[in-house]
Design a protein around this motif. Sequence first.
Motif, PDB file in Angstrom:
ATOM      1  N   HIS A  73       0.867  -1.180   0.000  1.00  0.00           N
ATOM      2  CA  HIS A  73       0.000   0.000   0.000  1.00  0.00           C
ATOM      3  C   HIS A  73       0.901   1.227   0.000  1.00  0.00           C
ATOM      4  O   HIS A  73       2.117   1.113  -0.092  1.00  0.00           O
ATOM      5  CB  HIS A  73      -0.980  -0.022   1.171  1.00  0.00           C
ATOM      6  CG  HIS A  73      -0.358   0.283   2.501  1.00  0.00           C
ATOM      7  ND1 HIS A  73      -1.004   0.966   3.496  1.00  0.00           N
ATOM      8  CD2 HIS A  73       0.866  -0.003   3.016  1.00  0.00           C
ATOM      9  CE1 HIS A  73      -0.230   1.094   4.549  1.00  0.00           C
ATOM     10  NE2 HIS A  73       0.919   0.518   4.294  1.00  0.00           N
ATOM     11  N   TRP A  74       0.300   2.428   0.042  1.00  0.00           N
ATOM     12  CA  TRP A  74       1.095   3.655  -0.132  1.00  0.00           C
ATOM     13  C   TRP A  74       1.966   3.518  -1.394  1.00  0.00           C
ATOM     14  O   TRP A  74       3.180   3.763  -1.359  1.00  0.00           O
ATOM     15  CB  TRP A  74       1.987   3.919   1.085  1.00  0.00           C
ATOM     16  CG  TRP A  74       1.311   4.593   2.245  1.00  0.00           C
ATOM     17  CD1 TRP A  74       1.174   4.099   3.503  1.00  0.00           C
ATOM     18  CD2 TRP A  74       0.715   5.898   2.268  1.00  0.00           C
ATOM     19  NE1 TRP A  74       0.523   4.997   4.306  1.00  0.00           N
ATOM     20  CE2 TRP A  74       0.234   6.119   3.577  1.00  0.00           C
ATOM     21  CE3 TRP A  74       0.522   6.893   1.313  1.00  0.00           C
ATOM     22  CZ2 TRP A  74      -0.429   7.294   3.953  1.00  0.00           C
ATOM     23  CZ3 TRP A  74      -0.141   8.060   1.678  1.00  0.00           C
ATOM     24  CH2 TRP A  74      -0.592   8.253   2.983  1.00  0.00           C
ATOM     25  N   LEU A  75       1.348   3.132  -2.494  1.00  0.00           N
ATOM     26  CA  LEU A  75       2.101   2.756  -3.695  1.00  0.00           C
ATOM     27  C   LEU A  75       2.944   3.889  -4.267  1.00  0.00           C
ATOM     28  O   LEU A  75       4.057   3.660  -4.735  1.00  0.00           O
ATOM     29  CB  LEU A  75       1.137   2.251  -4.778  1.00  0.00           C
ATOM     30  CG  LEU A  75       0.243   1.069  -4.387  1.00  0.00           C
ATOM     31  CD1 LEU A  75      -0.576   0.631  -5.590  1.00  0.00           C
ATOM     32  CD2 LEU A  75       1.066  -0.086  -3.828  1.00  0.00           C
ATOM     33  N   LEU A  76       2.415   5.094  -4.272  1.00  0.00           N
ATOM     34  CA  LEU A  76       3.129   6.209  -4.894  1.00  0.00           C
ATOM     35  C   LEU A  76       3.674   7.200  -3.870  1.00  0.00           C
ATOM     36  O   LEU A  76       4.258   8.216  -4.256  1.00  0.00           O
ATOM     37  CB  LEU A  76       2.205   6.936  -5.882  1.00  0.00           C
ATOM     38  CG  LEU A  76       1.634   6.069  -7.011  1.00  0.00           C
ATOM     39  CD1 LEU A  76       0.688   6.891  -7.884  1.00  0.00           C
ATOM     40  CD2 LEU A  76       2.742   5.470  -7.848  1.00  0.00           C
ATOM     41  N   ALA A  77       3.497   6.911  -2.597  1.00  0.00           N
ATOM     42  CA  ALA A  77       3.988   7.818  -1.557  1.00  0.00           C
ATOM     43  C   ALA A  77       5.509   7.932  -1.602  1.00  0.00           C
ATOM     44  O   ALA A  77       6.210   6.957  -1.873  1.00  0.00           O
ATOM     45  CB  ALA A  77       3.541   7.329  -0.183  1.00  0.00           C
ATOM     46  N   HIS A 104       2.009  10.398 -11.419  1.00  0.00           N
ATOM     47  CA  HIS A 104       0.683  10.946 -11.120  1.00  0.00           C
ATOM     48  C   HIS A 104      -0.367  10.170 -11.885  1.00  0.00           C
ATOM     49  O   HIS A 104      -0.190   9.862 -13.061  1.00  0.00           O
ATOM     50  CB  HIS A 104       0.602  12.436 -11.465  1.00  0.00           C
ATOM     51  CG  HIS A 104      -0.472  13.156 -10.707  1.00  0.00           C
ATOM     52  ND1 HIS A 104      -1.794  13.117 -11.094  1.00  0.00           N
ATOM     53  CD2 HIS A 104      -0.431  13.905  -9.582  1.00  0.00           C
ATOM     54  CE1 HIS A 104      -2.519  13.833 -10.232  1.00  0.00           C
ATOM     55  NE2 HIS A 104      -1.715  14.311  -9.302  1.00  0.00           N
ATOM     56  N   LEU A 105      -1.458   9.855 -11.210  1.00  0.00           N
ATOM     57  CA  LEU A 105      -2.490   8.988 -11.776  1.00  0.00           C
ATOM     58  C   LEU A 105      -3.453   9.704 -12.713  1.00  0.00           C
ATOM     59  O   LEU A 105      -3.886   9.137 -13.718  1.00  0.00           O
ATOM     60  CB  LEU A 105      -3.280   8.350 -10.624  1.00  0.00           C
ATOM     61  CG  LEU A 105      -4.235   7.223 -10.979  1.00  0.00           C
ATOM     62  CD1 LEU A 105      -3.469   5.979 -11.426  1.00  0.00           C
ATOM     63  CD2 LEU A 105      -5.109   6.887  -9.758  1.00  0.00           C
ATOM     64  N   THR A 106      -3.799  10.942 -12.399  1.00  0.00           N
ATOM     65  CA  THR A 106      -4.873  11.615 -13.138  1.00  0.00           C
ATOM     66  C   THR A 106      -4.389  12.725 -14.064  1.00  0.00           C
ATOM     67  O   THR A 106      -5.202  13.403 -14.687  1.00  0.00           O
ATOM     68  CB  THR A 106      -5.902  12.215 -12.161  1.00  0.00           C
ATOM     69  OG1 THR A 106      -5.266  13.232 -11.366  1.00  0.00           O
ATOM     70  CG2 THR A 106      -6.484  11.144 -11.262  1.00  0.00           C
ATOM     71  N   GLN A 123      -1.829  12.418  -2.882  1.00  0.00           N
ATOM     72  CA  GLN A 123      -1.051  13.502  -3.482  1.00  0.00           C
ATOM     73  C   GLN A 123      -0.699  13.216  -4.934  1.00  0.00           C
ATOM     74  O   GLN A 123      -0.470  14.136  -5.715  1.00  0.00           O
ATOM     75  CB  GLN A 123       0.225  13.746  -2.673  1.00  0.00           C
ATOM     76  CG  GLN A 123      -0.024  14.196  -1.252  1.00  0.00           C
ATOM     77  CD  GLN A 123      -0.927  15.419  -1.175  1.00  0.00           C
ATOM     78  OE1 GLN A 123      -0.731  16.392  -1.899  1.00  0.00           O
ATOM     79  NE2 GLN A 123      -1.925  15.370  -0.304  1.00  0.00           N
ATOM     80  N   GLN A 124      -0.673  11.959  -5.299  1.00  0.00           N
ATOM     81  CA  GLN A 124      -0.337  11.599  -6.675  1.00  0.00           C
ATOM     82  C   GLN A 124      -1.575  11.299  -7.517  1.00  0.00           C
ATOM     83  O   GLN A 124      -1.480  10.712  -8.587  1.00  0.00           O
ATOM     84  CB  GLN A 124       0.603  10.383  -6.695  1.00  0.00           C
ATOM     85  CG  GLN A 124       2.006  10.675  -6.201  1.00  0.00           C
ATOM     86  CD  GLN A 124       2.123  10.660  -4.682  1.00  0.00           C
ATOM     87  OE1 GLN A 124       1.257  10.135  -3.987  1.00  0.00           O
ATOM     88  NE2 GLN A 124       3.192  11.233  -4.164  1.00  0.00           N
ATOM     89  N   ARG A 173     -12.860  13.465   1.838  1.00  0.00           N
ATOM     90  CA  ARG A 173     -12.617  14.796   1.256  1.00  0.00           C
ATOM     91  C   ARG A 173     -11.440  15.510   1.896  1.00  0.00           C
ATOM     92  O   ARG A 173     -10.833  16.371   1.263  1.00  0.00           O
ATOM     93  CB  ARG A 173     -13.887  15.639   1.385  1.00  0.00           C
ATOM     94  CG  ARG A 173     -15.032  15.158   0.496  1.00  0.00           C
ATOM     95  CD  ARG A 173     -16.348  15.761   0.918  1.00  0.00           C
ATOM     96  NE  ARG A 173     -16.745  15.266   2.229  1.00  0.00           N
ATOM     97  CZ  ARG A 173     -17.835  15.688   2.875  1.00  0.00           C
ATOM     98  NH1 ARG A 173     -18.618  16.610   2.331  1.00  0.00           N
ATOM     99  NH2 ARG A 173     -18.135  15.192   4.064  1.00  0.00           N
ATOM    100  N   GLY A 174     -11.102  15.134   3.105  1.00  0.00           N
ATOM    101  CA  GLY A 174      -9.946  15.747   3.742  1.00  0.00           C
ATOM    102  C   GLY A 174      -8.632  15.365   3.092  1.00  0.00           C
ATOM    103  O   GLY A 174      -7.609  16.023   3.290  1.00  0.00           O
ATOM    104  N   GLU A 175      -8.643  14.290   2.315  1.00  0.00           N
ATOM    105  CA  GLU A 175      -7.439  13.822   1.627  1.00  0.00           C
ATOM    106  C   GLU A 175      -7.264  14.455   0.256  1.00  0.00           C
ATOM    107  O   GLU A 175      -6.155  14.478  -0.279  1.00  0.00           O
ATOM    108  CB  GLU A 175      -7.493  12.299   1.462  1.00  0.00           C
ATOM    109  CG  GLU A 175      -7.674  11.531   2.746  1.00  0.00           C
ATOM    110  CD  GLU A 175      -6.386  11.382   3.529  1.00  0.00           C
ATOM    111  OE1 GLU A 175      -5.334  11.851   3.051  1.00  0.00           O
ATOM    112  OE2 GLU A 175      -6.437  10.799   4.620  1.00  0.00           O
ATOM    113  N   GLY A 176      -8.355  14.927  -0.341  1.00  0.00           N
ATOM    114  CA  GLY A 176      -8.242  15.505  -1.678  1.00  0.00           C
ATOM    115  C   GLY A 176      -9.566  15.482  -2.417  1.00  0.00           C
ATOM    116  O   GLY A 176     -10.632  15.338  -1.810  1.00  0.00           O
TER     117      GLY A 176
END
Length: 270
Positions: free
Chosen positions: A67-71, A77-79, A114-115, A156-159
């Motif tokens: 988990h935390w794959l892109l941290a 970036h995914l999107t 974030q990613q 929503r607090g995450e993004g």
Amino acid sequence: MKYAICNETFGEMPLDQALQIAREAGYTGWEVAPFMITDDVPSFTADQRAAYRDAVSAGGLEIIGLHWLLAKTEGFHLTTLDEDVRRKTSEYLCELARLCRDLGGDVMVLGSPQQRNFPASQTEEQAMEAAAACLRGAVPTLEECGVRIAIEPLGRGEGNFLNTAAAGRDLMNRIDSEQVGLHLDVKAMSDEPTPVPQIIRDNADVMMHFHANDPNLLGPGMGDVDFRPVFEAIKEVGYDGWTSVEVFDYSLGAETIARQSMANMLAAQT
């Protein structure tokens, strides 16, 4: 029910000591944040992978996945609408799938807000299509490695991307692969208007993985969430995957978090 705990809970503690605490608390699964074992996944050798896997096994646990794959990475970036960055991200997910396989795991939880958050200049539909294209590129490697990606909705607090289980299902359906499913997290589900047990029931057919925690960033039963109806729903739908403890506030110390989380989960089922 099968219980796991995330390795970043133990910080810089020696691996054998961390595994002993987890084992004695009753966990049998070990969920790995890649940044805890290497700063450079592609250069983490076959021997190093085998050594880590064998050390966890010798400690009495099994590695269930990542988990935390892109941290703590850069350039992914995914999107994003930048096709080159998306291609590199897809290739990195393939690297992680090979790492997951080599460690003995079979599931990768895709959170890493974030990613994946998208700017105001981009629409949610564009973000969804970009993410779907990125993940489709990794599917052949996922199939080859026997590894699954579990898409993780976050509050929503995450993004601003994938804030509900329904949105996670939407992305999953756009990829249309048996290697891609849904991850559910109690902290994240608590941000939705739908009660957590109902979200579990509504998504039981695609739930690949489950994180037990609380919106206060501590472990299950260490905050306001009542875990009795949560575990009742998990049992009702016949979920047979891992229930993994993931916390974000380590101030109580790893041993207290591990032991109290397990005690609370067991108590919620009596």
